[in-house]
Scaffold this motif. Structure first.
Motif, mmCIF file in Angstrom:
data_model
loop_
_atom_site.group_PDB
_atom_site.id
_atom_site.type_symbol
_atom_site.label_atom_id
_atom_site.label_comp_id
_atom_site.label_asym_id
_atom_site.label_seq_id
_atom_site.Cartn_x
_atom_site.Cartn_y
_atom_site.Cartn_z
ATOM 1 N N ASP A 4 -59.951 37.913 72.721
ATOM 2 C CA ASP A 4 -59.818 38.048 71.266
ATOM 3 C C ASP A 4 -58.890 36.978 70.680
ATOM 4 O O ASP A 4 -58.983 36.639 69.500
ATOM 5 C CB ASP A 4 -59.290 39.450 70.926
ATOM 6 N N GLY A 5 -58.029 36.427 71.514
ATOM 7 C CA GLY A 5 -57.120 35.365 71.066
ATOM 8 C C GLY A 5 -57.813 34.047 70.775
ATOM 9 O O GLY A 5 -57.180 33.116 70.288
ATOM 10 N N LEU A 6 -59.119 33.947 71.073
ATOM 11 C CA LEU A 6 -59.884 32.721 70.805
ATOM 12 C C LEU A 6 -60.500 32.704 69.403
ATOM 13 O O LEU A 6 -61.115 31.705 69.020
ATOM 14 C CB LEU A 6 -61.004 32.557 71.840
ATOM 15 N N TYR B 267 -57.804 38.787 77.097
ATOM 16 C CA TYR B 267 -57.209 37.834 76.154
ATOM 17 C C TYR B 267 -58.255 37.159 75.265
ATOM 18 O O TYR B 267 -57.903 36.319 74.429
ATOM 19 C CB TYR B 267 -56.423 36.746 76.907
#
Lengths: 131, 131
Positions: free
Chosen positions: B44-46, B42
């Motif tokens: 890449d969601g940052l 996850y």
């Protein structure tokens, strides 16, 4: 860590918006009022709810869950989903802080919401007092 | 309305608290720092998460879900669960607004949290800018 968690709708949010295109981008008290219909068997949980504002958690059941980036409608910039409050996220739990205007039985009237009519409600929390 | 909704942990919250008795009552920036370990898939969601504060949603898996009233530890008054931010509620999704201190890869450092070490993380949202 658990591999899955089950949550249960506790009511529904009534708004004037019947399609996603009609929904405003974000809750706004200029967008009138919304009704929160708590299922009657949860009404006892409202005892002594006297907050001026409440945090509502609700479920965007039409949102894609497999996106990790998106483009903000506000500025056209690509960001990670955890850098946006968009409904497109792995767990599409929406969070809005709204004004609590009145309570009558199992029905709450709050300031304007941004979701589809009939959206599933997951939780109501009193907002912390402003510091 | 859906009769059930499945959510998925996206990471875990690392705190010094190994038992419920050790947990402070509410998040507090005076309680040091906490680490948020997002699952690597996850991360890449940052992208472009630059908020000063974030809203964390997490799951109190040890909380009873069948209570509609409780007694606040702060004042001893009985209230409905929707009038409290206690973990005892039909959907024990906890919500805390904390300061985002730094991000390194899939690890976020935030101000003090109140939950057990290893608590399941459900979502990270940037806090709206203060009005």
């Amino acid at each position: 860590m658990s591999t899955g968690i089950r949550v249960t709708p506790i009511g529904s949010i009534r708004t004037p918006y019947k399609t996603l295109d009609e929904c405003p981008k974000g809750p706004d008290e200029n967008n009138g009022k919304a009704k929160i219909e708590l299922l009657p068997n949860y009404a006892d949980g409202l005892l002594k709810l006297e907050a001026e504002e409440v945090d509502l958690l609700y479920w965007f059941d039409k949102a894609p869950r497999d996106q990790l980036r998106g483009v903000s409608p506000h500025d056209g910039i690509e960001r990670g989903v955890f850098a946006m409050r968009s409904p497109h996220r792995p767990n599409p739990i929406a969070l809005s802080r709204v004004k609590l205007l009145s309570i009558s039985g199992n029905i709450l009237t709050v300031s304007g919401m941004d979701c589809l009519d009939g959206t599933a409600l997951l939780d109501i929390k009193p907002a912390p007092r402003k510091r």
